[in-house]
Design an enzyme around this catalytic site. Structure first.
Site, PDB file in Angstrom:
ATOM      1  N   HIS A   1       0.841  -1.204   0.000  1.00 31.90           N
ATOM      2  CA  HIS A   1       0.000   0.000   0.000  1.00 31.90           C
ATOM      3  C   HIS A   1       0.879   1.260   0.000  1.00 31.90           C
ATOM      4  CE1 HIS A   1      -3.623   2.386   1.200  1.00 31.90           C
ATOM      5  NE2 HIS A   1      -2.700   3.161   1.718  1.00 31.90           N
ATOM      6  N   GLU A   2       1.792   1.320   0.954  1.00 35.90           N
ATOM      7  CA  GLU A   2       2.639   2.522   1.048  1.00 35.90           C
ATOM      8  C   GLU A   2       3.562   2.620  -0.173  1.00 35.90           C
ATOM      9  OE1 GLU A   2       1.826   4.745   3.155  1.00 35.90           O
ATOM     10  OE2 GLU A   2       0.548   3.425   4.375  1.00 35.90           O
TER      11      GLU A   2
ATOM     12  N   GLU B   1      -4.733   7.887  -2.881  1.00 35.77           N
ATOM     13  CA  GLU B   1      -5.247   6.646  -2.309  1.00 35.77           C
ATOM     14  C   GLU B   1      -5.579   5.643  -3.421  1.00 35.77           C
ATOM     15  OE1 GLU B   1      -4.731   6.436   0.741  1.00 35.77           O
ATOM     16  OE2 GLU B   1      -5.767   4.597   1.285  1.00 35.77           O
TER      17      GLU B   1
ATOM     18  N   HIS C   1       1.753   4.399  -2.842  1.00 37.34           N
ATOM     19  CA  HIS C   1       1.828   5.863  -2.680  1.00 37.34           C
ATOM     20  C   HIS C   1       3.190   6.366  -3.169  1.00 37.34           C
ATOM     21  CE1 HIS C   1      -1.833   6.794  -0.491  1.00 37.34           C
ATOM     22  NE2 HIS C   1      -1.592   5.913   0.458  1.00 37.34           N
TER      23      HIS C   1
HETATM   24 ZN    ZN Z   1      -2.994   5.288   1.912  1.00 35.27          ZN
END
Ligand code: ZN
Length: 496
Positions: free
Chosen positions: A263-264, A293, A267
């Protein structure tokens, strides 16, 4: 570039460098700061934040901006995009009286402390007066930006430029009807057994090794980033050549570290893909929170929880954990990591139920800002909504209205960006499959370059140079966030 623009740009670089330094102090505070150094660090950060704010609101900066705006620049050029962004931010800042900024700052820190205490007691009542105060202050702020069609609109705009209640309502109405029905149906089916994931501890050291390996392979550039451990994982950037992520690992939750890292990394890959000429300016950022997001969710959910990914990755995981997973088939494993379960806590929610947690919060925020709901009635209203959306009633306020930090930090209007991020992710995913017909096979072979190049070309390299709706239009042909691809994705995955 005019002389005036260069003078402005020098100031922008200086402010951005100071802000990056502030972010570095913050990163250090979350990772390596000795416990005894917290007070000193808080003072340093406050000083630096003051300097940044002073420069941003200074007469010199206003003058430089105005002088640079006197020249005409090609629409779509770096100059035009930067001027638009700076003017936007400047007008927003200017409308906020310094007194209100200070009061919101003070009320947020007091509310955060009260929120932590209220969580310990599992009781909302001691937090209520603080929330009341923050709500009043945010309503006062909202009133500065008249005429707004809805009092939540000016706050939504802080996180997602141009976002309004009028835009969200019809989108969320579709989710309210269709996603709740879909979740009910999926959750009613017999869920795969996932006990093998929880009945022995998984070495956190090995989990971290796997997470680093996955991050590297999907394209997180370690020469311009690093991974460290924190209580709450996050991504931070000190410029385009240094985008860092953090993660955490638990022995009883063997997938949490991997998914949180992916997830990170999603980003971070976004930021690492931004056009380098935007560095040291506010264009070196995502287009909006929802877009940001969308990129993290895309990698975490559509890629990371998908079958093609595990066809490639599962053998690595089995080799790392032969005793724990050696006899577990890919199909069994894949089922276990994709269970659909209605649960009380947003951050533990699966991808099928997650948006329902957001709908609940959005309904309540709207009611609070329309003065249809009082802070005192909030826990009741929360529990009622929880029953409606997820069929559950929290046993206490800790598992209910006290679970998120956002309101305690004075952030209203932030939550919708999570759900919109999920919707945009599905829009991008469906487009990617059209452009890269063998995308699933690529992923199943551990090849991510074509997908990353697609994302870079369509989303990443623009940074914050386009308003989010314009970027969406470039990408999909329409400015409207469309929930259909997301619902289709869920249906195909969970109700085949
Ligand atoms: Zn996030």
């Amino acid at each position: 570039m005019s002389k005036e623009f260069n003078i402005l740009l020098a100031q922008v670089h200086e402010i951005r460098d100071l802000a990056a330094t502030l972010a570095l102090l913050e990163w250090d505070m979350q990772t390596y700061l000795p416990a005894g150094a917290a007070d000193g660090r808080a003072a340093q950060m406050e000083t630096l934040a003051g300097v940044v704010h002073e420069k941003l609101t200074s007469r010199a900066f206003a003058h430089a901006l105005e002088s640079a705006e006197a020249a005409k620049y090609e629409p779509g050029s770096f100059e035009a995009a930067l001027l638009r962004k700076l003017r936007n931010n400047f007008e927003k800042e200017r409308k906020m009286p310094a007194r209100l900024v200070r009061e919101i700052g003070a009320a947020s820190s007091a509310a955060y402390g009260a929120w932590l205490r209220a969580r310990e007691e599992q009781k909302f009542s001691s937090f209520a007066p603080h929330l009341e105060k923050l709500l009043k202050l945010r309503q006062e702020q909202s009133a500065l930006y008249t005429p707004a069609a809805h009092p939540l609109d000016p706050l939504l705009d802080d996180y997602e430029e141009g976002l309004t209640v009028a835009e969200i309502d019809p989108v969320f109405a579709v989710l309210r009807k269709e996603q709740t029905a879909l979740v009910r149906e999926a959750a009613d089916r017999k869920q795969p057994d996932d006990s093998f994931l929880h009945d022995h501890p998984f070495s956190t050291k090995k989990q971290l090794e796997l997470a680093r390996f996955a991050a590297k392979r999907i394209g997180y550039d370690f020469r311009r980033g690093r991974i460290d451990l924190t209580e709450h994982p996050f991504t931070t950037s000190f410029g385009l050549s240094d985008v860092r992520i953090t993660t955490k690992a638990f022995p009883q939750l063997p997938l949490s570290c991997l998914f949180s890292t992916i997830h990170e990394a999603g980003h971070a890959i976004y930021e690492q893909g931004i056009d380098r000429k935007f560095d040291r300016t506010p264009l070196a950022d995502g287009a909006s929170l929802a877009f940001h997001e969308s990129q993290s969710r895309l990698w975490e959910n559509q890629v990371g929880r998908g079958l093609p990914f595990w066809r490639w990755f599962y053998p690595y995981m089995q080799r790392k954990f032969p005793g724990e997973l050696g006899t577990i088939s890919l199909e069994r494993f894949y089922g276990a990591i994709n269970r659909v379960e209605c649960s009380l806590v947003r951050i533990e929610a699966d991808e099928a139920t997650y948006n329902l947690h957001i709908l609940l919060r959005y309904d309540l925020e709207k009611a609070l800002f329309e003065n249809r709901l009082s802070v005192e009635e909030l826990p009741e209203a929360w529990n009622e909504k929880m029953r409606q959306y997820l069929g559950l009633v929290p046993p206490n306020d800790l598992a209910g209205v006290l679970q998120d930090v956002h309101w305690a930090g004075g952030s209203f209007g932030y939550f919708p960006t999570y759900a919109l991020g999920n919707l945009i992710a599905a829009q991008v995913w469906s487009l990617a499959h059209k452009e890269i017909p063998d995308l699933d096979e690529e992923i199943a072979s551990g090849r991510f370059a074509a997908f990353r190049a697609f994302l870079r070309e369509k989303v990443h390299h623009f940074g914050a140079s386009l308003p989010p709706r314009e970027l969406l239009r470039k990408l999909t042909g329409t400015e409207k966030i469309n929930p259909a691809p997301f619902l289709a994705y869920l249906r195909e995955k969970y109700l085949p």
